[in-house]
Scaffold this motif. Structure first.
Motif, short mmCIF file in Angstrom:
data_model
loop_
_atom_site.label_atom_id
_atom_site.label_comp_id
_atom_site.label_asym_id
_atom_site.label_seq_id
_atom_site.Cartn_x
_atom_site.Cartn_y
_atom_site.Cartn_z
N ARG A 26 56.99 27.41 54.13
CA ARG A 26 57.78 26.25 54.53
C ARG A 26 59.05 26.70 55.27
NH1 ARG A 26 58.00 20.90 52.74
NH2 ARG A 26 60.02 19.87 53.12
N ILE A 49 52.21 24.75 52.69
CA ILE A 49 51.83 23.56 53.45
C ILE A 49 50.40 23.76 53.94
CG2 ILE A 49 52.35 22.13 55.48
CD1 ILE A 49 55.25 22.78 55.13
N LEU A 98 57.20 17.36 57.06
CA LEU A 98 58.28 18.33 57.25
C LEU A 98 58.99 18.09 58.58
CD1 LEU A 98 59.87 20.86 56.45
CD2 LEU A 98 58.04 22.23 57.50
#
Length: 312
Positions: A93, A129, A138
């Motif tokens: 991330r 993710i 995101l």
């Protein structure tokens, strides 16, 4: 725009009609020499006034430097708008956040959010993710954090759609559910994976609309002029080109005849999907402009151009 500009003057110069959307896919160059060739292709494609050009990236962003090189060229040296591919597989991330900020800092306002192909031995459960939906979320989170800096602007997010069942999906219904989730997460439009049968695209539209999906679904088409490329695409995507087409291409007397046959097939496919209600076309160029331009020359997008404000 000067201070003396008036509304009537703006109205006289405003386009009265709108053609279907047009975009191309480009690959980052692998060397300085190939980048020079790519610059010429971009110049040729720019003359057709596409709505955007997409810039691909490999899973894991191993070619990030080349992606940024191409993106910066498009932004600084052309009038084109880049749609930069962003793949989540194999990335944390934090890494994705860094890349998104870097792209926004450079002026990118279009992102294609993709999971990406799994490398051999990779486990999705190890990814923070693992799918496109949380990647869309995101991007929207970062966009919200930077709203003031973006002057209230909005990032346009594209996602993938699958006319054929995704190779890892149990059913087409599962694919539809995934597209619903991506739209709800904030996706603006979708570009399809390759297909060769207009009925398959029509089926995708019917399933999507029945599920309540309203985002535009743009068909992705490859100029079908190179039989080796078509076979390779089939290996990667699992989507087989028509045997009759491959047979004709292989029996063609020379490259000129092969190109004529492939362009004719692609133009016919494009006409049928536009007649079915496609909002535009996305052409996979493989960094070569000639075939794509031949398709456009024979297609004549003005046939599907609509009056401003009128439904298609």
């Amino acid at each position: 725009m000067s201070a003396t500009t008036t509304l009537p003057e703006l109205e006289r110069t405003a386009p009265a009609r709108h053609r279907p959307a047009l975009s191309y896919e480009l690959f980052p160059a692998r060397s300085d020499v190939s980048f020079e060739r790519l610059r010429e292709t971009i110049t040729q494609l720019e003359a057709t006034a596409p709505d955007h050009v997409s810039v691909t990236s490999r899973a894991g962003h191993g070619n990030l430097a080349r992606v940024l090189e191409l993106t910066e060229h498009v932004l600084a040296e052309t009038s084109l708008r880049p749609l930069v591919h962003l793949t989540s597989v194999g990335s944390t991330r934090a890494q994705l956040t860094t890349i998104i900020h870097a792209l926004l800092d450079r002026g990118v306002r279009g992102l294609l959010a993709l999971r990406g192909d799994q490398p051999a031995g990779h486990r999705l459960e190890d990814d923070e993710i693992p799918f496109a939906r949380p990647l869309v979320e995101l991007i929207r989170t970062i966009e919200h954090e930077r709203t003031a800096g973006l002057a209230g602007g909005r990032v346009s997010i594209g996602v993938a759609a699958y006319p054929h069942r995704h190779p890892e999906s149990p059913t087409t219904s599962h694919d539809t559910e995934a597209l619903v989730a991506k739209e709800r997460a904030g996706a603006d439009f979708a570009i399809t994976q390759v297909f060769f049968d207009p009925a398959v695209y029509r089926g995708l539209l019917e399933r999507s609309r029945a599920a309540g999906i309203r985002l535009p679904i743009v068909p992705g088409l490859v100029p079908a002029t190179n039989p080796r490329r078509l076979v390779r695409l089939a290996e990667l995507s699992g989507v087989e080109p028509p045997r009759e087409l491959l047979h004709e291409l292989e029996l063609a007397a020379d490259d000129v005849e092969r190109r004529r046959l492939g362009v004719r097939f692609t133009v016919d496919l494009a006409r049928q999907v536009l007649d079915a209600g496609a909002p535009g076309l996305h052409l996979f160029t493989f960094n070569s402009h000639a075939d794509a331009l031949d398709v456009l020359d024979d297609l004549d997008l003005d046939r599907w151009t609509t009056s401003q404000g009128e439904p298609r």
